[in-house]
Design an enzyme around this catalytic site. Structure first.
Site, PDB file in Angstrom:
ATOM      1  N   HIS A  72     -24.084  61.132 -34.690  1.00 23.52           N
ATOM      2  CA  HIS A  72     -24.953  60.044 -35.152  1.00 23.52           C
ATOM      3  C   HIS A  72     -26.146  59.880 -34.239  1.00 23.52           C
ATOM      4  O   HIS A  72     -26.055  60.105 -33.036  1.00 23.52           O
ATOM      5  CB  HIS A  72     -24.177  58.719 -35.139  1.00 23.52           C
ATOM      6  N   TYR A 203     -24.303  46.799 -37.414  1.00 27.13           N
ATOM      7  CA  TYR A 203     -23.838  45.547 -36.811  1.00 27.13           C
ATOM      8  C   TYR A 203     -24.673  44.413 -37.412  1.00 27.13           C
ATOM      9  O   TYR A 203     -25.900  44.492 -37.419  1.00 27.13           O
ATOM     10  CB  TYR A 203     -24.075  45.566 -35.296  1.00 27.13           C
ATOM     11  N   PRO A 295     -14.546  44.851 -28.554  1.00 28.04           N
ATOM     12  CA  PRO A 295     -14.868  46.109 -29.242  1.00 28.04           C
ATOM     13  C   PRO A 295     -16.350  46.281 -29.593  1.00 28.04           C
ATOM     14  O   PRO A 295     -16.746  47.366 -30.022  1.00 28.04           O
ATOM     15  CB  PRO A 295     -14.020  46.044 -30.515  1.00 28.04           C
ATOM     16  N   LYS A 299     -16.694  50.547 -26.345  1.00 18.93           N
ATOM     17  CA  LYS A 299     -16.681  51.163 -25.015  1.00 18.93           C
ATOM     18  C   LYS A 299     -15.295  51.472 -24.463  1.00 18.93           C
ATOM     19  O   LYS A 299     -15.168  52.210 -23.479  1.00 18.93           O
ATOM     20  CB  LYS A 299     -17.404  50.236 -24.015  1.00 18.93           C
ATOM     21  N   TYR A 387     -25.632  52.506 -25.235  1.00 15.91           N
ATOM     22  CA  TYR A 387     -24.769  52.789 -26.390  1.00 15.91           C
ATOM     23  C   TYR A 387     -24.320  54.253 -26.372  1.00 15.91           C
ATOM     24  O   TYR A 387     -23.161  54.560 -26.620  1.00 15.91           O
ATOM     25  CB  TYR A 387     -25.507  52.468 -27.692  1.00 15.91           C
TER      26      TYR A 387
HETATM   27  C1  PHB Z   1     -15.050  51.619 -35.226  1.00 20.01           C
HETATM   28  O1  PHB Z   1     -15.510  52.584 -35.859  1.00 20.01           O
HETATM   29  O2  PHB Z   1     -13.853  51.304 -35.308  1.00 20.01           O
HETATM   30  C2  PHB Z   1     -15.964  50.851 -34.348  1.00 20.01           C
HETATM   31  C3  PHB Z   1     -17.305  51.191 -34.272  1.00 20.01           C
HETATM   32  C4  PHB Z   1     -18.151  50.468 -33.455  1.00 20.01           C
HETATM   33  C5  PHB Z   1     -17.660  49.414 -32.725  1.00 20.01           C
HETATM   34  C6  PHB Z   1     -16.317  49.075 -32.782  1.00 20.01           C
HETATM   35  C7  PHB Z   1     -15.462  49.795 -33.597  1.00 20.01           C
HETATM   36  O3  PHB Z   1     -18.489  48.706 -31.933  1.00 20.01           O
END
Ligand code: PHB
Ligand code: APR
Length: 396
Positions: A72, A203, A295, A299, A387
């Protein structure tokens, strides 16, 4: 029984450590409290920093990730009433990250352990650490019960990779340990569904609460929404979940979200936690045993991998050249990276969630932070760097 390193816990931290040590000719035995099927069934995040991808590739663990994972270029941020934007790691840093579920990594690590005949003793109980305080002449060993029989392994080092609820961290005396903790006033409800994912990991900040769209593969999506701490999975049947998820996404994205029966649903509270130091005598902590992140930013696994990278390098130097310098600096070096990711996930959590106690002032400050991020390529580059993952510290 006797080995060089006893590794407690067969999560990603423990199994990756045993693999890298094996490649350096260092022997280990892994002890796991649960059954293997249980360890393999846990569903967790799925975003791998480019540094994590490199470690897996360098250690011959990347064949399936490279075939099935999805590189990505960035993360998308959306919030109610405004246009969304991408934080582009490829354009700003020339680095991509990988979407590949932790569940798959766990399977790959167990398969690699089987291939090399790694001893992984599962369903062990009453694990106790002895003589691990580093006193002169101390002889570290670990005792445990397996199949009703009490057993003991003598060793030179103990790696505590047994997660937040494990025994290792608690084997460091309280007088030595300092713990830092922040508990957030909400949880995440996560679901898996066999539907086409949105094109980007997205997000969303919305007055109804945070939401996140992620994925595992072309036909499997992972979604999360912020929920109240006291909510239970039973409070969120599918016919409540889907409308709520869509209400938080901008209309054109919501229209692209397909619905289907969810195939997994769980709620996790959010917390940040760090325990210092990460070394006590012959005991070294890695991963969730020493730290927990919320989450937001995914990380957790990446930090487990950076701890293991630093510890395996230190043990390889000790066994290869007899130099203890990297063992001595392990805790400080690992903690520098831990705190930087703890800070990033705290920042993203604050930026993207609706906090029950937020004043109008807090709300405005959050909106202007988002505005700044949207409009400043410098702010985006800083977030992109965090990130995609900060580089590991080099040593001579
Ligand atoms: C996930 O794909 O489970 C996932 C992705 C990004 C995050 C947390 C979980 O910040
Ligand atoms: N004895 C033996 N094994 C134990 C004990 C014990 N007393 N206590 C816990 N364990 C085992 C658990 O059953 C688990 O399999 O240790 C393992 C720890 O694994 P994880 O919790 O996955 O922790 P870690 O390997 O550090 O991985 C970190 O996993 O928890 C996620 O978000 C986290 O992504 C991060 C990653």
């Amino acid at each position: 029984m006797k080995t060089q390193v006893v590794i407690i816990g067969s999560g990603p931290a423990g199994l990756l450590l045993s693999e890298i040590l094996h490649r350096h000719g260092i022997e280990s035995v892994v002890l796991e409290r649960s059954a293997r099927e249980h360890v393999l069934s846990r569903i967790r995040a799925g975003v791998l920093e480019s540094t994590t991808v490199d470690v897996l590739r360098e250690n011959g663990l990347a064949a399936r990730m490279d075939a099935e994972g999805h590189p990505h270029d960035g993360m998308r941020i959306a919030w109610a009433g405004r246009d969304s934007f991408m934080v582009d790691t490829q354009a700003t840093l020339g680095r991509r990250f990988m979407v590949y579920g932790q569940t798959s990594i766990q399977e790959d690590l167990y398969a690699a352990a089987d291939r090399r005949g790694q001893p992984v003793l599962t369903e062990v109980a009453d694990v106790v650490l002895h003589e691990h305080d580093g006193a002169p002449g101390a002889k570290p060993c670990v005792t445990f019960v397996q199949g009703g029989e009490k057993r003991r392994i003598d060793c030179e080092f103990i790696a505590g990779c047994d997660g937040f609820h494990g025994v290792s961290r608690r084997s460091i005396p309280e007088s030595v340990r300092k713990e830092y903790e922040k508990v957030y006033p909400f949880g995440w409800l996560g679901v898996m569904a066999r539907v086409k994912p949105l094109p980007d990991i997205t997000y969303v900040n919305h007055p109804r609460g945070f939401a996140l769209a992620s994925y595992r593969n072309e036909k499997l999506s992972r979604f999360y929404i912020q929920v109240a701490l006291e909510d239970k999975v039973e409070d969120w049947p599918d016919d409540r979940f889907w409308p709520e998820l869509k209400a938080r996404f901008p209309a054109e994205m919501a229209a692209a979200i397909e619905e289907d029966a969810t195939i997994e649903k769980s709620i996790a509270p959010l917390r940040s936690f760090v325990s210092e130091p990460m070394r006590y005598g012959a005991l070294f902590l890695c991963g969730d045993a020493a730290h927990i992140v919320p989450p937001t930013g995914a990380k957790g696994l990446n930090l487990a991998v950076s701890d293991v990278f630093y510890l395996s390098r230190a043990l390889a130097r000790w066994y290869g050249q007899g130099k203890p310098d990297l063992l001595d600096s392990y805790s400080a070096m690992a903690l520098r990276r831990v705190w930087s990711s703890v800070r990033t996930s705290w920042y993203l959590t604050n930026l993207l969630h609706r906090f029950p106690h937020f004043s109008e002032f807090d709300q405005k400050a959050q909106e202007y932070e988002l505005d700044y991020l949207k409009n400043s390529r410098f702010a985006q580059a800083a977030l992109a760097e965090q990130y995609a993952g900060l580089a590991y510290e080099k040593v001579d």
